[in-house]
Design a protein around this motif. Structure first.
Motif, PDB file in Angstrom:
ATOM      1  N   PHE A 151       0.833  -1.203   0.000  1.00  0.00           N
ATOM      2  CA  PHE A 151       0.000   0.000   0.000  1.00  0.00           C
ATOM      3  C   PHE A 151       0.867   1.251   0.000  1.00  0.00           C
ATOM      4  O   PHE A 151       1.947   1.280   0.584  1.00  0.00           O
ATOM      5  N   GLY A 152       0.329   2.287  -0.621  1.00  0.00           N
ATOM      6  CA  GLY A 152       1.006   3.584  -0.631  1.00  0.00           C
ATOM      7  C   GLY A 152       0.182   4.598   0.139  1.00  0.00           C
ATOM      8  O   GLY A 152      -0.687   4.228   0.931  1.00  0.00           O
ATOM      9  N   PRO A 153       0.377   5.891  -0.096  1.00  0.00           N
ATOM     10  CA  PRO A 153      -0.344   6.938   0.630  1.00  0.00           C
ATOM     11  C   PRO A 153      -1.810   7.011   0.215  1.00  0.00           C
ATOM     12  O   PRO A 153      -2.208   6.473  -0.814  1.00  0.00           O
ATOM     13  N   ARG A 154      -2.605   7.700   1.035  1.00  0.00           N
ATOM     14  CA  ARG A 154      -4.045   7.842   0.790  1.00  0.00           C
ATOM     15  C   ARG A 154      -4.261   8.852  -0.345  1.00  0.00           C
ATOM     16  O   ARG A 154      -4.546  10.018  -0.118  1.00  0.00           O
ATOM     17  N   LEU A 155      -4.129   8.378  -1.582  1.00  0.00           N
ATOM     18  CA  LEU A 155      -4.237   9.288  -2.729  1.00  0.00           C
ATOM     19  C   LEU A 155      -5.339   8.919  -3.698  1.00  0.00           C
ATOM     20  O   LEU A 155      -5.494   9.556  -4.732  1.00  0.00           O
ATOM     21  N   ILE A 156      -6.099   7.864  -3.355  1.00  0.00           N
ATOM     22  CA  ILE A 156      -7.248   7.546  -4.209  1.00  0.00           C
ATOM     23  C   ILE A 156      -8.476   8.171  -3.554  1.00  0.00           C
ATOM     24  O   ILE A 156      -8.727   7.946  -2.376  1.00  0.00           O
ATOM     25  N   GLY A 157      -9.167   9.004  -4.279  1.00  0.00           N
ATOM     26  CA  GLY A 157     -10.325   9.672  -3.689  1.00  0.00           C
ATOM     27  C   GLY A 157     -11.466   9.762  -4.688  1.00  0.00           C
ATOM     28  O   GLY A 157     -11.250   9.620  -5.892  1.00  0.00           O
ATOM     29  N   ILE A 175     -12.674  10.191   6.132  1.00  0.00           N
ATOM     30  CA  ILE A 175     -13.663  11.227   5.841  1.00  0.00           C
ATOM     31  C   ILE A 175     -12.996  12.244   4.915  1.00  0.00           C
ATOM     32  O   ILE A 175     -11.944  12.799   5.252  1.00  0.00           O
ATOM     33  N   TYR A 176     -13.581  12.457   3.744  1.00  0.00           N
ATOM     34  CA  TYR A 176     -12.962  13.332   2.734  1.00  0.00           C
ATOM     35  C   TYR A 176     -14.003  14.352   2.283  1.00  0.00           C
ATOM     36  O   TYR A 176     -14.967  14.012   1.606  1.00  0.00           O
ATOM     37  N   PRO A 177     -13.834  15.614   2.690  1.00  0.00           N
ATOM     38  CA  PRO A 177     -14.853  16.628   2.385  1.00  0.00           C
ATOM     39  C   PRO A 177     -14.826  17.090   0.928  1.00  0.00           C
ATOM     40  O   PRO A 177     -15.713  17.786   0.460  1.00  0.00           O
ATOM     41  N   GLY A 178     -13.722  16.723   0.203  1.00  0.00           N
ATOM     42  CA  GLY A 178     -13.517  17.235  -1.153  1.00  0.00           C
ATOM     43  C   GLY A 178     -12.249  18.055  -1.168  1.00  0.00           C
ATOM     44  O   GLY A 178     -11.583  18.225  -0.149  1.00  0.00           O
ATOM     45  N   GLY A 179     -11.878  18.538  -2.332  1.00  0.00           N
ATOM     46  CA  GLY A 179     -10.647  19.324  -2.451  1.00  0.00           C
ATOM     47  C   GLY A 179      -9.426  18.443  -2.594  1.00  0.00           C
ATOM     48  O   GLY A 179      -9.494  17.297  -2.993  1.00  0.00           O
ATOM     49  N   LEU A 180      -8.273  18.991  -2.204  1.00  0.00           N
ATOM     50  CA  LEU A 180      -7.006  18.276  -2.398  1.00  0.00           C
ATOM     51  C   LEU A 180      -6.982  16.990  -1.572  1.00  0.00           C
ATOM     52  O   LEU A 180      -7.523  16.934  -0.468  1.00  0.00           O
ATOM     53  N   SER A 181      -6.302  15.977  -2.113  1.00  0.00           N
ATOM     54  CA  SER A 181      -6.169  14.716  -1.387  1.00  0.00           C
ATOM     55  C   SER A 181      -5.320  14.935  -0.138  1.00  0.00           C
ATOM     56  O   SER A 181      -4.344  15.707  -0.167  1.00  0.00           O
ATOM     57  N   ASN A 206      -5.971  22.228   8.247  1.00  0.00           N
ATOM     58  CA  ASN A 206      -6.589  23.416   8.861  1.00  0.00           C
ATOM     59  C   ASN A 206      -7.179  24.370   7.835  1.00  0.00           C
ATOM     60  O   ASN A 206      -7.939  25.265   8.182  1.00  0.00           O
ATOM     61  N   SER A 207      -6.835  24.174   6.566  1.00  0.00           N
ATOM     62  CA  SER A 207      -7.446  25.000   5.517  1.00  0.00           C
ATOM     63  C   SER A 207      -8.653  24.305   4.894  1.00  0.00           C
ATOM     64  O   SER A 207      -9.257  24.822   3.955  1.00  0.00           O
ATOM     65  N   THR A 208      -8.957  23.117   5.405  1.00  0.00           N
ATOM     66  CA  THR A 208     -10.012  22.297   4.806  1.00  0.00           C
ATOM     67  C   THR A 208     -11.300  22.444   5.604  1.00  0.00           C
ATOM     68  O   THR A 208     -11.326  22.154   6.803  1.00  0.00           O
ATOM     69  N   VAL A 209     -12.356  22.936   4.957  1.00  0.00           N
ATOM     70  CA  VAL A 209     -13.652  23.123   5.629  1.00  0.00           C
ATOM     71  C   VAL A 209     -14.498  21.875   5.413  1.00  0.00           C
ATOM     72  O   VAL A 209     -14.696  21.437   4.279  1.00  0.00           O
ATOM     73  N   TYR A 210     -14.973  21.321   6.516  1.00  0.00           N
ATOM     74  CA  TYR A 210     -15.765  20.079   6.481  1.00  0.00           C
ATOM     75  C   TYR A 210     -17.131  20.349   7.089  1.00  0.00           C
ATOM     76  O   TYR A 210     -17.224  20.819   8.213  1.00  0.00           O
ATOM     77  N   TYR A 211     -18.193  20.119   6.308  1.00  0.00           N
ATOM     78  CA  TYR A 211     -19.561  20.247   6.826  1.00  0.00           C
ATOM     79  C   TYR A 211     -19.995  18.854   7.279  1.00  0.00           C
ATOM     80  O   TYR A 211     -20.302  18.014   6.444  1.00  0.00           O
ATOM     81  N   PRO A 212     -19.981  18.597   8.574  1.00  0.00           N
ATOM     82  CA  PRO A 212     -20.198  17.227   9.049  1.00  0.00           C
ATOM     83  C   PRO A 212     -21.600  16.706   8.744  1.00  0.00           C
ATOM     84  O   PRO A 212     -22.512  17.484   8.465  1.00  0.00           O
ATOM     85  N   LEU A 252     -16.476  12.262  -1.222  1.00  0.00           N
ATOM     86  CA  LEU A 252     -17.193  11.062  -0.778  1.00  0.00           C
ATOM     87  C   LEU A 252     -16.296  10.237   0.139  1.00  0.00           C
ATOM     88  O   LEU A 252     -16.641   9.955   1.286  1.00  0.00           O
ATOM     89  N   THR A 253     -15.108   9.871  -0.351  1.00  0.00           N
ATOM     90  CA  THR A 253     -14.197   9.079   0.490  1.00  0.00           C
ATOM     91  C   THR A 253     -12.800   9.112  -0.116  1.00  0.00           C
ATOM     92  O   THR A 253     -12.655   9.493  -1.288  1.00  0.00           O
ATOM     93  N   GLU A 254     -11.799   8.789   0.671  1.00  0.00           N
ATOM     94  CA  GLU A 254     -10.441   8.624   0.119  1.00  0.00           C
ATOM     95  C   GLU A 254      -9.746   7.497   0.878  1.00  0.00           C
ATOM     96  O   GLU A 254     -10.066   7.195   2.019  1.00  0.00           O
ATOM     97  N   TYR A 255      -8.805   6.879   0.180  1.00  0.00           N
ATOM     98  CA  TYR A 255      -8.149   5.708   0.771  1.00  0.00           C
ATOM     99  C   TYR A 255      -6.837   5.440   0.018  1.00  0.00           C
ATOM    100  O   TYR A 255      -6.612   5.998  -1.058  1.00  0.00           O
TER     101      TYR A 255
END
Ligand code: BQZ
Length: 694
Positions: A375-381, A437-443, A452-458, A629-632
């Protein structure tokens, strides 16, 4: 290559699941929860950029003995030294994990795509899975840069062997490799580069595969031929080094002009459709600059490729590459690729569908397993992307137009994002420490990511319904689904058509999750599942309301396909393009994103670039530009018989692993070689001929 014990992951599954349960939800915007630690990231061995390759003449060159015996001595081919450029691309031994190799064997891919034809420059897919990556050599190369520290990163030379900036930084003179030839022996030169630029990128009637447009290289950028081996770029900005990434795969990979040009409408009586379809999958031996040439196509069965006798790369001993004589692309499904790779009937897979994680891990954990899995880093989203065009892109009907107007409504987008239970979505794919949990935007796996620059609407269904009401939507007929306002789309239920790639289990699972969760919100979602090529066409032509989209390189690397981060041009964004009039009806926050991306592209100050990406992330996620939606993490599965697999290769970063592992350097020790070659001791035939030749 470091490989961890897959058993350690299996053991970690229970622990991480409990960690997830502790993450409480809140109604106000917040930062996303810290992703669960993933115990199994392959460790990359970082190297200096200039330790990978160079261009130089060597005292002697070699080729497989059978090529000398059967083709050179019989006059069918010139000697290998005459088939190579004056200064071939030399892969340095020090960067080869297992050193220089020996000739022989086959790399057996399994793919879920299907070839439309060989006209990459006119937008035809070859079926993905590494086919086009191998055929289409590009001016620069970036995928192997995963092993280079970000501060030391600049695209690697490839067909462009070097480049010089003018003192004012507005001109870039690019020196092409001299004396390289297409696989049919025809010279490669600036005419190929200019045909691709003038007649496939700039020509508005042609859309190359992977979506290159003039704005990909900067608004107002021009390119001209200086001589057979020199071209000159002129940019509006000074020193826009970012565009060297756009000159890599998949946006600047020229085709054989001597074969393509005669079919182009500018030089023939063909229509653009006839040009695009002039080289169907049955057209064999299409000349390429890549290491292998298509010699056999059996529909829904296999594509076979044989070594290119004019390939312009060597190892430090002067051995012409590739070491592997043959490539297979078995035409199956993406899920089957994983199954065959762990079973040993296929050789390589990007484990990217979480539904296959546990079974693949178990198989790879067996002592006699034929393949390594790392496995590598969480870059599939994955994102839910909304069509933001309200001025005609994709020719919407009344209902779809009304949906686009809603997509442009911030309250509506917030309702959608807050209605998503991303924990349930991740668990629907696979339980355990993989998904986040991936709100969208950059991986979160990219070096530009800033939590801290990532806004997440829970997740907050009640709050989501309140936002929907603020958007003016109410269930006026009591059937559980909100209605368009009277006078809009007949006041019917709000119904969204969701475009999905039918070739992936994961895409369909996510789509079904969206349908179920939107129903609870009160929005009816109808799935439109199309096979890969048709789904891609629908996306590019704007024929969608929403779509489930797996992230591409702009979100996993930022520096690759940067132009896709925002609608900086009429045809650069995934979800917002111009109709015939060429105007993109940008929303205010999109104008901010465009401005940030343009500033990012025009500066080389790493601190400024990092700051700009924090701004991008905040504006993008605060405005729900795309709905995460999600990242892994993905895992590379590769058969154990192959040598020279770089340690910790991620399946996806600047490009896919098929590019990052540098297949032309892979080799198999003589005593481990399989008997898989279908055309042993044969080479590609003439362009359009039926197959390989003896
Ligand atoms: C990798 C990749 C190599 C395209 C494609 C496919 C197309 C998209 C995307 C991936 C496949 C594999 O992805 O899933 O693991 O081998 O080919 O190109 O999804 O439908 O249009 O962008 O790369």
């Amino acid at each position: 290559m470091t490989h961890f014990r897959p058993t350690s992951i299996l053991a970690g599954l229970a622990l991480a699941t409990s960690v997830f349960a502790m993450n409480a939800h809140a109604s106000d915007p917040t930062t996303p929860p810290v992703p669960p630690v993933f115990p199994a990231e392959g460790k990359i061995k970082y190297v200096a950029r200039d330790s990978i390759e160079e261009f130089k003449a060597l005292p002697e060159y070699h080729e497989p003995d059978w090529v000398t015996e059967k083709f050179v001595k019989t006059g069918k081919l010139p000697p290998v030294k005459d088939r190579l450029p004056k200064e071939p691309l030399v892969f340095k031994t020090g960067n080869m994990p297992d050193g220089t190799g020996v000739y022989g064997d086959t790399l057996r891919h399994v793919i879920g795509g299907r070839p439309e034809g060989w006209n990459y420059g006119a937008g035809q897919s070859q079926g993905w899975g590494g086919i086009d990556i191998g055929l289409s050599e590009c001016l620069t190369r970036t995928a192997p840069l995963f092993q280079v520290e970000a501060k030391d990163t600049e695209p690697l030379p490839n067909l462009a062997k070097s480049w010089d900036w003018s003192p004012d930084g507005h001109k870039l003179t690019m020196h092409l490799i001299e004396g390289a030839k297409w696989s049919d022996g025809y010279p490669f030169n600036a005419d190929d580069v200019m045909f691709y630029w003038d007649d496939e990128v700039v020509d508005p009637n042609v859309s190359p595969l992977n979506g290159a447009t003039p704005e990909t290289f900067g608004v107002g950028t021009t390119l001209k031929k200086i001589d057979d081996y020199t071209v000159e770029w002129t940019f509006k900005d000074a020193f826009p080094k970012q565009y060297l990434y756009a000159m890599a795969y998949g946006t600047f990979c020229p085709g054989p002009a001597h074969i393509l040009k005669p079919q182009h409408p500018k030089y023939s009586k063909n229509t653009y459709e006839q040009f695009k379809n002039a080289f169907p999958p049955e057209y064999m031996n299409m000349p390429v600059m890549g290491a292998w040439v298509p010699v056999e196509y059996r529909p829904d069965d296999i594509i076979v490729m044989r070594r290119n006798p004019y390939y312009w790369k060597v190892d430090e001993k002067g051995n012409q590459l590739p070491y592997l004589n043959e490539l297979h692309y078995k035409l199956s499904t993406w899920a089957d690729r994983d199954v065959q790779a762990v079973a040993g009937s296929g050789d390589i897979s990007n484990l990217e569908q979480p539904e296959n994680f546990v079974a693949s891990l178990k198989k790879a954990a067996q002592p006699d397993a034929p393949a390594r899995l790392a496995f590598g880093p969480r870059l599939i989203g994955y994102n839910l992307r909304m069509n933001f065009s309200a001025n005609g892109w994709g020719n919407p009907d009344e209902r779809s137009q009304a949906i686009r107007e809603l997509n442009r409504n911030e309250d509506f987008r917030k309702a959608v994002t807050m209605a998503l239970d991303r924990k349930a979505i991740g668990d629907s794919l696979v339980k355990g420490p993989f998904t986040a949990i991936y709100p969208g935007g950059l991986s979160s796996g990219t070096s530009f990511y800033d939590r801290n620059s990532t806004v997440y609407y829970p997740f907050d269904l009640a709050g989501a319904k309140a936002e929907l009401a603020k958007a003016g939507l109410k269930d006026t007929d009591g059937d559980g689904f909100v209605n368009f306002p009277a006078g809009t789309a007949g006041g019917k239920d709000v119904e969204v058509v969701l475009l999905v790639n039918n070739d992936y289990t994961t895409d369909k699972t996510l789509a079904e999750g969206v349908v179920g969760q939107m129903e609870k919100l009160g929005i009816r979602v109808v799935i439109n599942a199309l096979s890969g090529n048709q789904r891609d066409d629908a996306n590019y032509s704007g024929r969608f309301d929403w779509m489930v989209q797996r992230n591409a390189t702009e979100l996993s690397s930022v520096v690759q396909n940067t132009e896709q981060l925002a609608p900086i041009g009429p045809r650069t964004s995934w979800d917002h393009r111009a109709p015939e009039n060429g105007q993109v009806d940008l929303m205010p926050f999109e104008k901010d994103l465009v401005d940030i991306v343009n500033k990012f592209t025009s500066t080389q100050d790493n601190d400024k670039r990092a700051e700009l990406m924090k701004q991008f992330q905040k504006v993008s996620t605060e405005n729900v530009y795309n709905v995460g939606l999600t990242e892994y993490p993905g895992a590379l599965i590769i058969n154990k018989r192959f040598s020279n697999i770089p340690q910790g290769t991620p399946i996806f970063m600047f490009n896919w692993a098929e590019d990052s592992i540098i297949r032309e350097r892979l080799w198999v020790a003589a005593d481990k070689q399989g008997k898989y070659e279908l055309f042993p001791q044969q080479l590609p035939g003439k362009p359009g001929a039926s197959g390989p030749i003896n």
